[in-house]
Structure formats: structure tokens, C-alpha cells
Design a protein around this motif. Structure first.
Motif, PDB file in Angstrom:
ATOM      1  N   VAL A 446       0.838  -1.204   0.000  1.00 54.44           N
ATOM      2  CA  VAL A 446       0.000   0.000   0.000  1.00 54.44           C
ATOM      3  C   VAL A 446       0.867   1.245   0.000  1.00 54.44           C
ATOM      4  CG1 VAL A 446      -1.629   1.348   1.361  1.00 54.44           C
ATOM      5  CG2 VAL A 446      -2.019  -1.089   0.997  1.00 54.44           C
ATOM      6  N   LYS A 447       1.903   1.239   0.844  1.00 61.57           N
ATOM      7  CA  LYS A 447       2.801   2.401   0.902  1.00 61.57           C
ATOM      8  C   LYS A 447       3.517   2.625  -0.447  1.00 61.57           C
ATOM      9  CE  LYS A 447       3.697   2.308   5.876  1.00 61.57           C
ATOM     10  NZ  LYS A 447       4.710   2.117   6.909  1.00 61.57           N
ATOM     11  N   LYS A 449       2.433   1.815  -3.501  1.00 63.30           N
ATOM     12  CA  LYS A 449       1.483   2.341  -4.479  1.00 63.30           C
ATOM     13  C   LYS A 449       1.240   3.823  -4.260  1.00 63.30           C
ATOM     14  CE  LYS A 449      -1.053  -1.917  -5.487  1.00 63.30           C
ATOM     15  NZ  LYS A 449      -2.361  -2.599  -5.368  1.00 63.30           N
ATOM     16  N   LYS A 450       1.087   4.168  -2.995  1.00 64.73           N
ATOM     17  CA  LYS A 450       0.863   5.586  -2.665  1.00 64.73           C
ATOM     18  C   LYS A 450       2.042   6.434  -3.101  1.00 64.73           C
ATOM     19  CE  LYS A 450      -0.327   8.583   1.193  1.00 64.73           C
ATOM     20  NZ  LYS A 450      -0.501   8.643   2.661  1.00 64.73           N
ATOM     21  N   ALA A 453       2.006   6.959  -6.914  1.00 62.01           N
ATOM     22  CA  ALA A 453       0.966   7.911  -7.347  1.00 62.01           C
ATOM     23  C   ALA A 453       1.394   9.351  -7.093  1.00 62.01           C
ATOM     24  CB  ALA A 453      -0.338   7.609  -6.627  1.00 62.01           C
ATOM     25  N   GLU A 454       1.975   9.590  -5.941  1.00 65.96           N
ATOM     26  CA  GLU A 454       2.458  10.938  -5.619  1.00 65.96           C
ATOM     27  C   GLU A 454       3.536  11.380  -6.606  1.00 65.96           C
ATOM     28  OE1 GLU A 454       3.680  10.837  -1.590  1.00 65.96           O
ATOM     29  OE2 GLU A 454       1.639  10.863  -0.779  1.00 65.96           O
ATOM     30  N   LEU A 475      -7.934   8.661  -8.526  1.00 63.34           N
ATOM     31  CA  LEU A 475      -6.865   8.846  -7.540  1.00 63.34           C
ATOM     32  C   LEU A 475      -7.432   9.147  -6.154  1.00 63.34           C
ATOM     33  CD1 LEU A 475      -4.326  10.953  -9.635  1.00 63.34           C
ATOM     34  CD2 LEU A 475      -3.991   8.636  -8.764  1.00 63.34           C
ATOM     35  N   LYS A 478      -8.762   5.988  -4.751  1.00 64.47           N
ATOM     36  CA  LYS A 478      -7.668   5.125  -4.280  1.00 64.47           C
ATOM     37  C   LYS A 478      -7.055   5.653  -2.990  1.00 64.47           C
ATOM     38  CE  LYS A 478      -6.275   3.165  -8.701  1.00 64.47           C
ATOM     39  NZ  LYS A 478      -5.182   3.072  -9.715  1.00 64.47           N
ATOM     40  N   GLN A 479      -6.896   6.991  -2.920  1.00 68.49           N
ATOM     41  CA  GLN A 479      -6.334   7.573  -1.701  1.00 68.49           C
ATOM     42  C   GLN A 479      -7.248   7.324  -0.505  1.00 68.49           C
ATOM     43  OE1 GLN A 479      -5.617  11.707  -2.501  1.00 68.49           O
ATOM     44  NE2 GLN A 479      -3.849  11.300  -3.865  1.00 68.49           N
ATOM     45  N   GLU A 482      -6.853   3.778   0.528  1.00 69.95           N
ATOM     46  CA  GLU A 482      -5.570   3.579   1.214  1.00 69.95           C
ATOM     47  C   GLU A 482      -5.611   4.148   2.622  1.00 69.95           C
ATOM     48  OE1 GLU A 482      -2.742   5.356  -1.265  1.00 69.95           O
ATOM     49  OE2 GLU A 482      -2.791   3.787  -2.808  1.00 69.95           O
ATOM     50  N   GLU A 483      -6.223   5.321   2.771  1.00 73.14           N
ATOM     51  CA  GLU A 483      -6.328   5.910   4.127  1.00 73.14           C
ATOM     52  C   GLU A 483      -7.199   5.046   5.030  1.00 73.14           C
ATOM     53  OE1 GLU A 483      -5.957  10.602   2.766  1.00 73.14           O
ATOM     54  OE2 GLU A 483      -7.859   9.790   3.527  1.00 73.14           O
TER      55      GLU A 483
END
Length: 536
Positions: A446-447, A449-450, A453-454, A475, A478-479, A482-483
Motif C-alpha cells: 500500500v505504501k 502504491k501511494k 501515485a504521488e 486517484l 484510491k487515496q 488507502e487511508e
């Protein structure tokens, strides 16, 4: 039979003894009416025994019918009230017994030689002595084989001989040990040691002498080999002669002790066969000697027999309020020695009870067989066997079947060592470990992928390219997902916490040992440096 001449003086009982001070005065009070001799000592003993037991003998009955029947109106003074009752019952004669008659009889006995003429004083004394001895034997039912005094003296002498023999043997070993010290270690038997020393003498004679009749071949070879390389001192012939004389004394005392033991064994079987079967001749003889006689021992209860010989310990325990002893001389009996330490008190109590019965049977009974002692010993042995095996009796439903005991079977249990007990770390199952690894992998994915994206957004802004709305929506979704995933708390089990604490503890322990080793190395270097400077 004596006839009273002056009855008035008989009334004065306190002063009656004055009338019998001399034979002349006695003849004024009483007069001999009839005297008849006994044929022999046996007849005299039978008559005396009958008088002692309060019975009327045949000779006395005939004399009373012949002589006293003529003066039937007169009263007959008798010394024994029981005998007077028998005479009155059988012959219908009035008899009297009172303190006056007792005093009169005492006076007659003191002047019997003056009242009965024709009897020399020497014959009278010999007759009285012989009759007294015969009567005493009859009263005590005397038998030369039943003398327990011989047992008391024999067991006392046996104990004294053991003490002296031990002293002599110790002195002999120490004395000859200066000349041949190795012989004492090779020959352990004391009597064999003394016989060997007496036969050989000086140690130099061992090589040429033959002691095969005293020692076995192997020990003989060892003795000869040790004599050649002995470290003992040289002694003179006079010293050897004195040592040989001491050895002669030891051998003679040993032979006499063996003879005395056989004598004691035979005497105990004759006097107390049942006691000998129960506890043995030595313990039985010591019990008799401690009590003083077999009859005195028979008067003691079983509890006293159990504690005979432990009087000091008993009174000390009573005084200090501690546990009283459980056995005395009876402790040396073979039955008590066979039992365990836990059962010695029970066996000694039961053995004392049975021993007390056998002592009374031997002392007061007329039988000389040892059947009673054998039966009681068998009972005690059976009880001892039950206690040792700890058997539990099983009684049948009818109650008539004999009691049976279960056979003892030793069952050994083999236990395998468990190595898991050596580790202080908590045990974690494999499934739990797999779940923890999966959770960690999802977090990392997860980290990653994040982060990707950033980085894409940054590069797009720098290039000036517009970000499409659909992509922005995707996005944002997805964010949010993820959160949401990150916001969820990962459940932690107590096992993982313990695992982490254990790891920290081991790490701290490792660092502490590392620091200690560094300090010790520094100290060693400093000492070595100081030592080198001192040598310079």
C-alpha cells in the motif's frame, strides 16, 4: 507333744519370755508328754511340707488319735490356725490359736534341747539344717538345671571377654604393625592374624615358612610378596617373643569365648527355651541379667520388656518432653533387625508382647518344649512380611475364605525429556506467524502504491500537463481506500508483545555482557602494563 503345767503364767503374754530364760524355768511351765522320731529326712520333709501347707499328715493323724483322744476335754494349742481348723474338722478336737500360743511356741523352740532329753546338740543342729535345706528346695521347686544365676554370670563374663579381646587384638595389631604394617591390610580376620604372627614371628621368615593351613593360597602369596618389600622397622627377638606371647593370649581367650558361648546357648535352651527361640540366646540372657532373674522378668509387662535397657533415654525423654524410645535390649533381636526403619517400632512392640508370654511360660510352666516360642515367632514373622509388602487383605463375601495379599509388581515408567521447557521464549504457532507476515506485506504494498501515485502527480504538474477529471476521481478513491486501510488498527496479540519483550531483554543482556568483557580486557591490559613497568 507338750503338756502345760501352769496355765496362769501363760496369761501374762508380755512377760512369758522370762519363764523360758533357762531350761529349769521352762520345765516348770511345760512337760514333755510324747516324742516320736522320723525314720529319715524324706519322712520329715513330707511332714514339714504338710504342716506348711496346712494339711494333716498320716503320722500326725495317728498320734492325735492315740494320745490326744484320751484327753479330749483339753484344748490343743496349734501354731497354725489353718492346721487347727483341719484338726477340728477331721478329729473333732478343740484347738486354740492366739498371741499367747505364738509366744509359747517361741519359748519352746528356744529351749527345745532342754525339754527333749537324749538328743545331742550336734545331731539336732545337723537335722535342723538338713531339713531346712530340703524344705527350701521344695518351696522353690529347686532344680540344678533351672538356675538362672549361671546365665547372668555367663553373659556378664562374655561381655567382659569381648571387651578384653578387642583391647588385646588392637594392641597386637599396633605392636606388630611397626615391624610388618602391610600384614594388617592383607589379613582382616583378627584370629587368623594372631595365628599367622604366632607361627611365623619375624617377617623375614614368611618366605621360608608354610602358612597354607591358616591362609588361602592367594593371600599367602600376597603376604610373602609384601614381606619382601615391607617398609617396617627391624625389631629384636625379645620383642617378637613378647608379641607371640600376646598372640597366644588372644587365641586362648577366643577359644574360651567360643566354649562359653556354647555353654550359654545350652543353658538358655534348658532354662528358657521359648525365650531363646523368640529373641535368641544373647538377647534373652541380657534380658534375664537386666531383670535380675527369670522370675523377676516374668513379672514385667510387655511394655517394660520392650524398653528394658533404655531407662536413661526414657526418663530423659519424659523430662525434656520429647519422643520416648521404642526399644531397648530387644533392638538386637534378629526380627527387629530384619525390618525397615519405618516398621521397627511396630515389630518391637509386637515382639515384646509375644516375648512376655514366652517368659511367663518358661518361668511358671512345667513344660520344657519350645513349641509356643516357635508359634509366636511365626506370627511375628508373618506380621513383618505383611508390613514389608504392604499387603491389603481381601475378605470374600462369605467371610470364611482366608485373607490373601496381592503380589508386588514393580512398574517402571520411562519419561522422555521435553526440550521445550529449557526455552524462556513464548511459543508462537505457525499459522500466527504466517498471518503476521501477510499483514506486513500488505502494508508495504500500500505504501509503495501511494508513493508511486504521488511521484506521477508531481511529474505531471512540473510538465504542465492537465490532470484529467476521471483520473483525479480515481486517484481520490484510491487515496480514500488507502487511508481507510491505514486507519484500521492492526490487531496485536499478547504473544507478539511477549516476543518483542523477550527480544529486547536478550539484546540488553548481550550488550551488558559485551560491556563487561570490554572492561575486563581493559583491566587486564592495565595490569599487564603496570607489571611490565615494574619489571623495568
Amino acid at each position: 507333744f507338750l503338756q502345760v503345767l501352769n496355765e496362769k503364767k501363760l496369761q501374762e503374754v508380755d512377760s512369758l519370755w522370762k519363764e523360758f530364760e533357762t531350761p529349769e524355768k521352762a520345765n516348770k511351765i511345760v512337760k514333755l508328754k510324747h516324742f516320736e522320731k522320723f525314720q529319715d529326712t524324706t519322712e520329715a520333709l513330707a511332714a514339714s511340707t504338710a504342716l506348711v501347707e496346712g494339711k494333716l499328715s498320716k503320722n500326725l493323724k495317728k498320734i492325735l488319735k492315740k494320745i490326744v483322744a484320751k484327753d479330749a476335754h483339753e484344748q490343743l494349742a496349734v501354731a497354725d490356725a489353718k492346721l487347727g481348723g483341719v484338726i477340728k474338722e477331721k478329729l473333732n478336737l478343740s484347738c486354740i490359736h492366739s498371741p499367747m500360743v505364738t509366744e509359747l511356741m517361741r519359748g519352746i523352740r528356744s529351749q527345745i534341747e532342754g525339754l527333749i532329753t537324749g538328743l545331742p546338740s550336734r545331731e539336732m543342729a545337723a537335722m535342723c539344717l538338713g531339713l531346712a535345706h530340703s524344705l527350701s528346695r521344695y518351696k522353690l521347686k529347686f532344680s540344678p538345671d533351672k538356675v538362672d544365676t549361671m546365665i547372668i554370670q555367663a553373659i556378664s563374663l562374655l561381655d567382659d571377654l569381648d571387651k578384653e579381646l578387642n583391647n588385646y587384638i588392637m594392641r597386637c595389631r599396633e605392636w606388630y604393625g611397626w615391624h610388618f604394617p602391610e600384614l594388617g591390610k592383607i589379613i582382616t580376620d583378627n584370629l587368623t592374624y594372631c595365628k599367622c604372627v604366632r607361627k611365623v614371628g619375624d617377617r623375614s621368615n614368611f618366605a621360608s615358612s608354610d602358612v597354607s593351613d591358616i591362609l588361602p593360597e592367594e593371600i599367602e602369596e600376597d603376604v610373602k610378596a609384601a614381606a619382601e618389600i615391607s617398609m617396617g622397622t627391624e625389631v629384636s627377638e625379645e620383642d617378637i617373643n613378647n608379641i607371640i606371647h600376646l598372640c597366644d593370649q588372644v587365641i586362648e581367650i577366643s577359644d574360651f569365648r567360643t566354649q562359653l558361648y556354647d555353654y550359654l546357648k545350652n543353658r538358655m535352651m534348658a532354662i528358657a527355651p521359648n525365650l531363646t527361640v523368640m529373641v535368641g540366646e544373647l538377647v534373652g540372657a541380657r534380658l534375664i541379667a537386666h531383670a535380675g532373674s527369670l522370675l523377676n522378668l516374668a513379672k514385667h509387662p510387655a511394655s517394660t520388656v520392650q524398653l528394658l535397657g533404655a531407662e536413661k533415654a526414657l526418663f530423659r525423654a519424659l523430662k525434656t518432653k520429647r519422643d520416648t524410645p521404642k526399644f531397648g535390649l530387644i533392638y538386637h533381636a534378629s526380627l527387629v533387625g530384619q525390618s525397615n526403619a519405618k516398621n521397627k517400632g511396630k515389630i518391637s512392640r509386637m515382639l515384646a508382647a509375644k516375648t512376655a508370654l514366652t517368659i511367663r511360660y518358661d518361668a511358671l510352666g512345667e513344660s520344657t518344649s519350645a513349641e509356643m516360642g516357635a508359634e509366636n515367632r511365626l506370627k511375628v514373622e508373618t506380621r513383618l512380611r505383611l508390613l514389608e509388602e504392604r499387603g491389603i487383605r481381601r475378605i470374600s463375601g462369605t467371610g470364611k475364605a482366608l485373607a490373601k495379599t496381592d503380589k508386588y509388581q514393580n512398574k517402571s515408567e520411562v519419561k522422555v525429556f521435553d526440550p521445550s521447557g529449557d526455552s524462556t521464549l513464548p511459543v508462537v504457532s505457525k499459522k500466527r506467524k504466517i498471518q503476521e507476515v501477510d499483514e506486513q506485506d500488505t502494508e508495504v504494498a500500500v505504501k509503495a502504491k501511494k508513493f508511486k501515485a504521488e511521484m506521477k502527480e508531481k511529474t505531471a504538474v512540473e510538465d504542465g500537463e492537465p490532470v484529467k477529471k476521471k483520473k483525479k476521481k480515481k486517484l481520490k478513491e484510491k487515496q480514500a481506500e488507502e487511508e481507510a486501510v491505514l486507519s484500521e488498527e492492526i490487531p496485536t496479540s499478547p504473544i507478539t508483545e511477549l516476543h518483542s519483550v523477550a527480544l529486547l531483554f536478550h539484546y540488553a543482556l548481550f550488550m551488558a555482557t559485551f560491556v563487561c568483557l570490554q572492561n575486563t580486557e581493559k583491566k587486564k591490559k592495565k595490569k599487564k602494563k603496570a607489571k611490565d613497568e615494574g619489571e623495568d
